[in-house]
Design an enzyme around this catalytic site. Structure first.
Site, PDB file in Angstrom:
ATOM      1  N   ARG A   1       0.825  -1.217   0.000  1.00  0.00           N
ATOM      2  CA  ARG A   1       0.000   0.000   0.000  1.00  0.00           C
ATOM      3  C   ARG A   1       0.862   1.271   0.000  1.00  0.00           C
ATOM      4  O   ARG A   1       0.499   2.271  -0.625  1.00  0.00           O
ATOM      5  CB  ARG A   1      -0.921  -0.018   1.218  1.00  0.00           C
TER       6      ARG A   1
ATOM      7  N   HIS B   1       0.485   4.657  -2.300  1.00  0.00           N
ATOM      8  CA  HIS B   1       0.306   6.010  -1.752  1.00  0.00           C
ATOM      9  C   HIS B   1       1.487   6.919  -2.083  1.00  0.00           C
ATOM     10  O   HIS B   1       1.333   8.140  -2.109  1.00  0.00           O
ATOM     11  CB  HIS B   1       0.054   5.939  -0.244  1.00  0.00           C
TER      12      HIS B   1
ATOM     13  N   ASN C   1      -3.564   8.606   5.064  1.00  0.00           N
ATOM     14  CA  ASN C   1      -2.407   7.955   5.692  1.00  0.00           C
ATOM     15  C   ASN C   1      -2.383   8.037   7.212  1.00  0.00           C
ATOM     16  O   ASN C   1      -1.831   7.148   7.871  1.00  0.00           O
ATOM     17  CB  ASN C   1      -1.104   8.595   5.174  1.00  0.00           C
TER      18      ASN C   1
ATOM     19  N   HIS D   1      -6.283  -5.790  -2.316  1.00  0.00           N
ATOM     20  CA  HIS D   1      -7.117  -5.982  -1.125  1.00  0.00           C
ATOM     21  C   HIS D   1      -7.408  -7.462  -0.896  1.00  0.00           C
ATOM     22  O   HIS D   1      -8.324  -7.805  -0.165  1.00  0.00           O
ATOM     23  CB  HIS D   1      -8.399  -5.152  -1.229  1.00  0.00           C
TER      24      HIS D   1
HETATM   25  C1  HEM Z   1      -9.043   1.839  -5.709  1.00  0.00           C
HETATM   26  C2  HEM Z   1      -9.007   2.668  -4.705  1.00  0.00           C
HETATM   27  C3  HEM Z   1      -8.545   2.271  -3.337  1.00  0.00           C
HETATM   28  C4  HEM Z   1      -9.121   2.642  -2.185  1.00  0.00           C
HETATM   29  C5  HEM Z   1     -10.336   3.530  -2.018  1.00  0.00           C
HETATM   30  C6  HEM Z   1      -8.379   2.023  -1.114  1.00  0.00           C
HETATM   31  C7  HEM Z   1      -8.647   2.186   0.225  1.00  0.00           C
HETATM   32  C8  HEM Z   1      -8.065   1.457   1.235  1.00  0.00           C
HETATM   33  C9  HEM Z   1      -8.418   1.552   2.620  1.00  0.00           C
HETATM   34  C10 HEM Z   1      -9.449   2.501   3.211  1.00  0.00           C
HETATM   35  C11 HEM Z   1      -7.677   0.647   3.301  1.00  0.00           C
HETATM   36  C12 HEM Z   1      -7.700   0.360   4.803  1.00  0.00           C
HETATM   37  C13 HEM Z   1      -6.658   1.199   5.527  1.00  0.00           C
HETATM   38  C14 HEM Z   1      -6.788   1.135   7.024  1.00  0.00           C
HETATM   39  O1  HEM Z   1      -7.748   0.572   7.542  1.00  0.00           O
HETATM   40  O2  HEM Z   1      -5.909   1.693   7.711  1.00  0.00           O
HETATM   41  C15 HEM Z   1      -6.835  -0.010   2.342  1.00  0.00           C
HETATM   42  C16 HEM Z   1      -5.942  -0.992   2.652  1.00  0.00           C
HETATM   43  C17 HEM Z   1      -5.060  -1.530   1.738  1.00  0.00           C
HETATM   44  N1  HEM Z   1      -4.891  -1.118   0.426  1.00  0.00           N
HETATM   45 FE1  HEM Z   1      -6.151   0.024  -0.617  1.00  0.00          FE
HETATM   46  N2  HEM Z   1      -7.370   1.281  -1.650  1.00  0.00           N
HETATM   47  C18 HEM Z   1      -7.416   1.406  -3.007  1.00  0.00           C
HETATM   48  C19 HEM Z   1      -6.530   0.866  -3.911  1.00  0.00           C
HETATM   49  C20 HEM Z   1      -5.389   0.180  -3.548  1.00  0.00           C
HETATM   50  C21 HEM Z   1      -4.276  -0.096  -4.431  1.00  0.00           C
HETATM   51  C22 HEM Z   1      -4.175   0.388  -5.859  1.00  0.00           C
HETATM   52  C23 HEM Z   1      -3.377  -0.815  -3.701  1.00  0.00           C
HETATM   53  C24 HEM Z   1      -2.029  -1.355  -4.102  1.00  0.00           C
HETATM   54  C25 HEM Z   1      -1.610  -1.473  -5.327  1.00  0.00           C
HETATM   55  C26 HEM Z   1      -3.933  -0.992  -2.379  1.00  0.00           C
HETATM   56  C27 HEM Z   1      -3.365  -1.726  -1.379  1.00  0.00           C
HETATM   57  C28 HEM Z   1      -3.898  -1.867  -0.112  1.00  0.00           C
HETATM   58  C29 HEM Z   1      -3.427  -2.834   0.854  1.00  0.00           C
HETATM   59  C30 HEM Z   1      -2.401  -3.913   0.606  1.00  0.00           C
HETATM   60  C31 HEM Z   1      -4.149  -2.607   2.031  1.00  0.00           C
HETATM   61  C32 HEM Z   1      -3.953  -3.294   3.390  1.00  0.00           C
HETATM   62  C33 HEM Z   1      -2.895  -2.483   4.144  1.00  0.00           C
HETATM   63  C34 HEM Z   1      -2.558  -2.963   5.538  1.00  0.00           C
HETATM   64  O3  HEM Z   1      -3.058  -3.980   6.002  1.00  0.00           O
HETATM   65  O4  HEM Z   1      -1.749  -2.261   6.183  1.00  0.00           O
HETATM   66  N3  HEM Z   1      -5.133  -0.352  -2.317  1.00  0.00           N
HETATM   67  N4  HEM Z   1      -7.077   0.510   1.094  1.00  0.00           N
END
Ligand code: HEM
Ligand SMILES: *[C@@H]1O[C@H](CO)[C@@H](O)[C@H](O)[C@H]1NC(C)=O
Ligand SMILES: *[C@@H]1O[C@H](CO)[C@@H](O)[C@H](O)[C@H]1NC(C)=O
Ligand SMILES: *[C@@H]1O[C@H](CO)[C@@H](O)[C@H](O)[C@H]1NC(C)=O
Ligand SMILES: *[C@@H]1O[C@H](CO)[C@@H](O)[C@H](O)[C@H]1NC(C)=O
Ligand SMILES: *[C@@H]1O[C@H](CO)[C@@H](O)[C@H](O)[C@H]1NC(C)=O
Ligand SMILES: *[C@@H]1O[C@H](CO)[C@@H](O)[C@H](O)[C@H]1NC(C)=O
Ligand SMILES: *[C@@H]1O[C@H](CO)[C@@H](O)[C@H](O)[C@H]1NC(C)=O
Ligand SMILES: *[C@@H]1O[C@H](CO)[C@@H](O)[C@H](O)[C@H]1NC(C)=O
Ligand SMILES: *[C@@H]1O[C@H](CO)[C@@H](O)[C@H](O)[C@H]1NC(C)=O
Ligand SMILES: *[C@@H]1O[C@H](CO)[C@@H](O)[C@H](O)[C@H]1NC(C)=O
Ligand SMILES: CC(=O)N[C@H]1CO[C@H](CO)[C@@H](O)[C@@H]1O
Length: 331
Positions: free
Chosen positions: A63, A67, A96, A195
């Site tokens: 992630r 970002h 973030n 995800h």
């Molecule tokens: C399409 C739009 C996207 C939205 C709206 C979004 C939003 C989010 C949100 C709200 C979380 C939870 C964060 C938390 O609870 O602290 C999350 C987690 C995550 N996102 Fe996304 N995301 C998107 C796209 C992506 C992309 C493009 C990637 C990587 C290429 C990604 C990788 C991840 C990963 C791996 C997690 C888990 C992180 C962790 O456990 O620390 N996301 N995302």
């Protein structure tokens, strides 16, 4: 006239400009082959070690690359702490703050790299390599990471707030934010497949659980038994920071279950389910493809990670190689 010396000289100058001008430089898989040949294995070993005490860290590092790249390109701007000229960090931006993690692991990777090859590997490349190592160690695809990014001198907090999609954004809005950095809906669907691992806090999807968009009812696209589970995990007035698996079926494995979840109305975030539940959207057939064919997902994911990693890198003599990933040199 076409053979005049000044015309030939002009051609030579144009040729040299196209060849050596830093802003035209391309990233390359072999960028460190003479200056830090072992960089990929140093990163991979450090990520593997971090996973032993924190099975979530691979998701968090993946992630971070996202970002980073969506704000002023993949320039490690997300890693900068407040201090020196940095008054508004990206770390404190809404997407973030109390959410992005893995910064200490990036620091550890940086210090192992510095002890093998001092002063040559950028923090932006470390984050790109850490994302690939994380996906690969999670049983996902591997790819050749393109390298040669340099580190930025600024952070852009308002840019982070504007450019990084929010989980409550409409699909049209998210598509526009991807298009703004040159990524299309195939990239959007493939990269959202990240995800398939990691966690999300209740506060990022609790809007779906009780009173969705002021309707007085939950999000109708949410499967009813999954809804009940989530209502219990994230009660109204409860702790918005409680963690939930983004993919309950295999929380730490990089596979295509994320897409089967969507097809079964079990996407966790509104932004996830919209990819499948927005009537008439061209994203639906891509979700169907990836849910029925993990090979297709892995192939598309690797390509889209390379596309994302190519967003406006600093190259050549632009930016710098930071010695501490949290600070601009000399600050
Ligand atoms: C399409 C739009 C996207 C939205 C709206 C979004 C939003 C989010 C949100 C709200 C979380 C939870 C964060 C938390 O609870 O602290 C999350 C987690 C995550 N996102 Fe996304 N995301 C998107 C796209 C992506 C992309 C493009 C990637 C990587 C290429 C990604 C990788 C991840 C990963 C791996 C997690 C888990 C992180 C962790 O456990 O620390 N996301 N995302
Ligand atoms: C590269 O690093 C790995 C582990 O860190 C080590 O096993 C290997 O011997 C190293 N190779 C070279 C050429 O330094
Ligand atoms: C970030 O979160 C902290 C709480 O951990 C809060 O005090 C601070 O105001 C938040 N920063 C911004 C810029 O919202
Ligand atoms: C900050 O990011 C926004 C959104 O990507 C962009 O439009 C803006 O030009 C950036 N500002 C600077 C100073 O880089
Ligand atoms: C998205 O871009 C890729 C190239 O990276 C291309 O192969 C693909 O067809 C595009 N998808 C759409 C829906 O335009
Ligand atoms: C749902 O939210 C709307 C607007 O935010 C509010 O007017 C309404 O009273 C809420 N309904 C329930 C059942 O809480
Ligand atoms: C809320 O949950 C988080 C994460 O599980 C935990 O660290 C924090 O202590 C909890 N806060 C309260 C007030 O219970
Ligand atoms: C999408 O179509 C289905 C079936 O035709 C319908 O039940 C649903 O309400 C529609 N959803 C939206 C958001 O328009
Ligand atoms: C799955 O996708 C791969 C890669 O795109 C393709 O070669 C293969 O034919 C697909 N398999 C099926 C059963 O469609
Ligand atoms: C499925 O996705 C793969 C990888 O992007 C692509 O090559 C293939 O054409 C897609 N198949 C269908 C039926 O859309
Ligand atoms: C901080 O900003 C000032 C004024 O823009 C500039 O002269 C100085 O070089 C910057 N310092 C660093 C460490 O970037
Ligand atoms: C396609 C698009 O970008 N739609 C909307 C995104 O959200 C803003 C408000 O935050 C709208 O003004 C856009 O029209």
């Amino acid at each position: 006239m076409f053979s005049s010396p000044s015309y030939s000289l002009a051609l030579v100058i144009i040729f040299l400009a196209l060849t050596v001008c830093p802003s035209n430089a391309q990233l390359s898989a072999t960028f460190y082959s003479s200056t830090c040949p072992n960089v990929s294995s140093i990163v991979r070993n450090a990520v593997q070690q971090a996973l032993q005490s924190d099975p979530r860290i691979g998701a968090s590092l993946t992630r971070l690359h996202f970002h980073d790249c969506f704000v002023n390109g993949c320039d490690a701007s997300v890693l900068l702490d407040v201090g020196g000229n940095i008054t508004l960090s990206e770390k404190n931006a809404v997407p973030n703050n109390n959410s992005a993690r893995g910064f200490d692991v990036v620091d550890n990777i940086k210090s192992s790299i510095e002890s093998s090859c001092p002063g040559v590997v950028s923090c932006a490349d470390i984050v790109a390599l850490a994302a690939e190592a994380s996906v690969s160690l999670g049983a996902g695809p591997t790819w050749n990471v393109l390298l040669g990014r340099r580190d930025g001198l600024t952070a852009n907090q308002s840019g982070a707030n504007a450019a990084i999609p929010a989980p409550t954004d409409s699909l049209a809005n998210i598509t526009a934010k991807f298009a703004a950095v040159g990524l299309n809906i195939t990239d959007l669907v493939a990269l959202s497949g990240s995800h398939t691992f990691g966690r999300a806090q209740c506060r990022f999807f609790s809007n779906r659980l009780f009173n969705f968009s002021g309707t007085g009812s939950p999000d109708p696209t949410l499967d009813s038994s999954y809804l009940a589970t989530l209502q219990q995990a994230c009660p109204q007035g409860g702790n918005g920071s409680s963690l939930n698996n983004l993919d309950p079926s295999s929380p730490d494995t990089f596979d295509n279950n994320y897409f089967s979840n969507l097809v079964n109305n079990r996407g966790l975030l509104q932004s996830d389910q919209e990819l499948f539940s927005t009537n008439g959207s061209a994203t639906i057939s891509i979700v169907n493809n990836f849910s029925s064919n993990q090979t297709a997902f892995f192939q598309a994911f690797a390509r889209s990670m390379i596309n994302m990693g190519n967003i406006s890198p600093l190259t050549g003599s632009q930016g710098e190689i930071r010695s501490n990933c949290r600070k601009v040199n000399g600050s």
